[in-house]
Design an enzyme around this catalytic site. Structure first.
Site: not given
Ligand code: UDP
Length: 320
Positions: A31, A33, A35, A52, A114, A138, A167, A276, A278
């Site tokens: 690793d 490090l 993150t 790596i 993922t 990503y 998740n 948000r 994406g």
């Molecule tokens: N989310 C939210 N507020 C936050 C962080 C995340 O409403 O402060 C929502 C985000 O839009 C998604 C869900 O929670 O719909 C899960 O987000 P997370 O980033 O945990 O995982 P992701 O699904 O993006 O991998």
């Protein structure tokens, strides 16, 4: 087995490394490090701090039975703003690792893929046959690596398994989620419960879901780690298998916040904010293939258990 774990100082990598050691494997963690945290590397592992891409060939010259590849850049927003970091850090590094495996004849690979490889789903439950149209860089880099793994597996006889996480949450005892920049819902909500943040923002209340907030499939990190052990055992030379890992049940952002309120006893103020970029509305896995072909049986599927373990970990670290 003698195993190389890349990214074993990160959240999922360190829990998997711990499970591998608990199961009697010999584990070397590599690793950089960038993150991860050196103190997250579990006892019983040998730890090498290195880049790596540069270190892979030298390390694998020591004859390993397999590689578990977790090291990656994994922030969706950052991947859109700085794609170079993701194409270089994820794809180029993974190609160097695959080349090192080919060079030294390393027989097995388990890759941390993922749900972001699928993008906006075209059915309620996402299966491994669902279309892969990532909505962010990503996910695109992880999908590119999955394609590269398929080619290397069939051409060079590597037995490979990609696990597509939904998740991931919770903690494995004293090992849990400790991101410097926290973007994930459950740790953010728990920071509010600890008094480290005033409130949680709900990213959009106008999604096409029951309560208008995004729905996700949460999986306990220990159950996730157990799937890696099964994948390692089931890897078939020359084949690349892909499995989804989730519980098959979706929870909305509001339901997650409510569960956190119940577990912590804290009112957890929440405020609706804009969507948000994406984010798909709903992501729920069908993990039938992992259950049927790997014999995977998640034992901590209850959201309350997942949140409870994350909360115990978070509180213990806060008090330490
Ligand atoms: N989310 C939210 N507020 C936050 C962080 C995340 O409403 O402060 C929502 C985000 O839009 C998604 C869900 O929670 O719909 C899960 O987000 P997370 O980033 O945990 O995982 P992701 O699904 O993006 O991998």
């Amino acid at each position: 087995m003698k195993l190389l774990v890349t990214g074993g100082a990160g959240y999922v990598g360190s829990v998997c490394a711990a499970r591998l050691v608990e199961s009697g494997h010999e584990v070397v963690v590599v690793d950089d490090l960038s993150t991860g945290h050196a103190d997250a590397v579990p006892d019983g592992c040998k730890f090498v701090q290195a880049d790596i891409a540069e270190a892979a060939s030298g390390l694998l010259a020591e004859s390993f039975d397999g590689v578990l590849h977790f090291a990656a850049k994994s922030l969706v927003g950052e991947s859109m703003e700085n794609p170079q970091k993701y194409w270089q850090g994820n794809v180029v590094t993974s190609l160097r690792l695959l080349d090192a495996m080919r060079e030294h004849g390393t027989p097995r690979l388990v890759f941390s893929s993922t749900a972001a490889t699928y993008g906006e789903p075209d059915s309620e439950l996402i299966t491994e046959d669902s279309s892969t149209r990532p909505t962010n860089t990503y996910g695109a880099t992880k999908l590119a690596i999955d394609h590269a793994i398929s080619s290397y597996a069939s051409a060079h006889g590597i037995g490979a398994v990609s696990l597509r996480y939904f998740n991931v949450a919770g903690a494995h005892g004293s090992i849990g989620e400790r991101h410097t920049v926290e973007t994930h819902l459950i740790p953010i909500v728990l920071q509010v419960a600890l008094g480290q943040r005033e409130q949680v923002q709900i990213f959009g209340e106008d999604w096409p879901t029951e309560d208008g907030t995004c729905v996700r499939d949460y999986i306990h990190v220990t159950d996730l780690a157990d799937a890696h052990l099964l994948a390692l055992r089931n890897a078939q030379a020359g084949q690349h298998r892909i499995y989804n890992l989730g519980n098959g049940t979706g929870f909305s952002v509001k339901q997650v916040i409510d569960t956190c309120r119940e577990v912590t006893g804290h009112p957890i103020p929440a405020k609706v904010a804009p969507r948000r970029a994406g984010d798909p509305a709903t992501l729920v896995a069908s993990s039938r293939a992992a259950r049927e072909e790997l014999g995977w049986r998640p034992e901590r599927a209850d959201l309350g258990v997942i949140v409870r373990d994350a909360w115990e970990f978070t509180r213990a670290r806060h008090q330490a």
